[in-house]
Design an enzyme around this catalytic site. Sequence first.
Site, PDB file in Angstrom:
ATOM      1  N   THR A   1       4.028   2.829   6.629  1.00 12.36           N
ATOM      2  CA  THR A   1       3.539   1.793   6.362  1.00 12.36           C
ATOM      3  C   THR A   1       5.105   0.606   5.964  1.00 12.36           C
ATOM      4  O   THR A   1       5.862   1.239   5.894  1.00 12.36           O
ATOM      5  CB  THR A   1       2.568   1.607   5.229  1.00 12.36           C
ATOM      6  OG1 THR A   1       2.820   2.539   4.069  1.00 12.36           O
ATOM      7  CG2 THR A   1       1.611   2.298   5.505  1.00 12.36           C
ATOM      8  N   GLU A   2       4.777  -0.474   5.537  1.00 11.12           N
ATOM      9  CA  GLU A   2       5.385  -1.463   5.139  1.00 11.12           C
ATOM     10  C   GLU A   2       5.983  -1.149   3.827  1.00 11.12           C
ATOM     11  O   GLU A   2       4.871  -0.116   2.770  1.00 11.12           O
ATOM     12  CB  GLU A   2       5.229  -2.652   4.818  1.00 11.12           C
ATOM     13  CG  GLU A   2       5.663  -3.872   4.566  1.00 11.12           C
ATOM     14  CD  GLU A   2       4.582  -5.647   4.602  1.00 11.12           C
ATOM     15  OE1 GLU A   2       5.235  -5.744   3.918  1.00 11.12           O
ATOM     16  OE2 GLU A   2       3.234  -5.566   4.656  1.00 11.12           O
TER      17      GLU A   2
ATOM     18  N   LYS B   1      -6.169  -1.199  -8.066  1.00  7.21           N
ATOM     19  CA  LYS B   1      -5.871  -1.146  -9.677  1.00  7.21           C
ATOM     20  C   LYS B   1      -4.057  -1.353  -9.347  1.00  7.21           C
ATOM     21  O   LYS B   1      -3.401  -1.581  -8.326  1.00  7.21           O
ATOM     22  CB  LYS B   1      -5.817   0.543 -10.617  1.00  7.21           C
ATOM     23  CG  LYS B   1      -5.399   1.170  -9.761  1.00  7.21           C
ATOM     24  CD  LYS B   1      -5.263   2.519  -9.701  1.00  7.21           C
ATOM     25  CE  LYS B   1      -4.757   3.817  -8.647  1.00  7.21           C
ATOM     26  NZ  LYS B   1      -4.635   5.055  -9.429  1.00  7.21           N
TER      27      LYS B   1
ATOM     28  N   ASP C   1      -2.487   1.513  -0.884  1.00  4.34           N
ATOM     29  CA  ASP C   1      -3.576   2.773  -0.852  1.00  4.34           C
ATOM     30  C   ASP C   1      -4.607   2.341  -0.031  1.00  4.34           C
ATOM     31  O   ASP C   1      -5.546   2.334  -0.902  1.00  4.34           O
ATOM     32  CB  ASP C   1      -2.984   3.176  -2.164  1.00  4.34           C
ATOM     33  CG  ASP C   1      -2.767   4.687  -2.534  1.00  4.34           C
ATOM     34  OD1 ASP C   1      -3.298   5.323  -1.379  1.00  4.34           O
ATOM     35  OD2 ASP C   1      -3.091   5.492  -3.293  1.00  4.34           O
TER      36      ASP C   1
END
Length: 310
Positions: free
Chosen positions: A72-73, A122, A139
Amino acid sequence: MGCGAFKVVYKAIDQDEGIEVAWNEISVSGDLQSLDSLVSEVKLLKDIQHPHIIAFYDAWYDEDNLKVVLITERMTGGTIKNFIQKKGPFKLNVIKRWCKQILIGLDYLHSHNPPIVHHDIKSDNIFVNSITGIVKIGDLGLCTQLFEGKIKDVVGTLEFLSPESFEGTVSEAVDIWAFGMSVIEITTLEYPYSECKSNFGMVYRKITRGERPLAYYRINDQELLSFINDCISYKTETRKNAKELLEHPFLNILDGLSDARFISLRSDMELEKYLQELQISGTIPLLKSISSPALSSNKPDTGKGTPKNG
């Protein structure tokens, strides 16, 4: 870069593109159900492309080590939580820009057909580019598409769960509640319900009774409180959605002298006096302590895993 109960994240280089990426290794321990869940997640991630959502590049299953690898980035500033710990506190105009970008990302997820619910909003799962100031939601491991609105288990991080989550009722509103708790955390530098000292039963009772975390009462900015109240309304029907929150007056003015200030927060002494006034008036129940560890105290995150219905 970071690790959790089932995931380790490394900084890596994409040698084809010449860019830094995040190498995410997720243990599945031969559990076919976990593997199926991750496959579904990967399929979902491929469909999610937005300026305020962490970009997904590739994925594969490492059969020898029983791990799924996601590429992922990588965001240079890391999580907003770590960024605040190292560089904060920040002025109100910065907080407003962050909130607006997060809500734009949530609105994108919730506008899918069927809607996509993140389940774990969060400050640990919101990332910042420290060079450009761009904020992105990451996430997405617990993301689900909302087909029926009911789930068997309560998923997410305990202190950020909405009251209806404990009943297995799920809608886009659970993300809005968690976002509201994240705003409290970002603005006060205090973990929601930290006064409960990670006691599941105490946190559960406070949330299901609609009791605010102590950090909420530290905020002494009425416009910010109005914004948070619209996020953490106990009843889902009165809780604003992301699109409505983007129209809130708190986000209207992003520049000017009115925003070039730090958020007004009550000191411990002021908070003690204010809480006593609220208790005397019957606005809130009697409280034993105002002790509330700040983000910088390295309080362990109790939100790993999947808490069951209390």
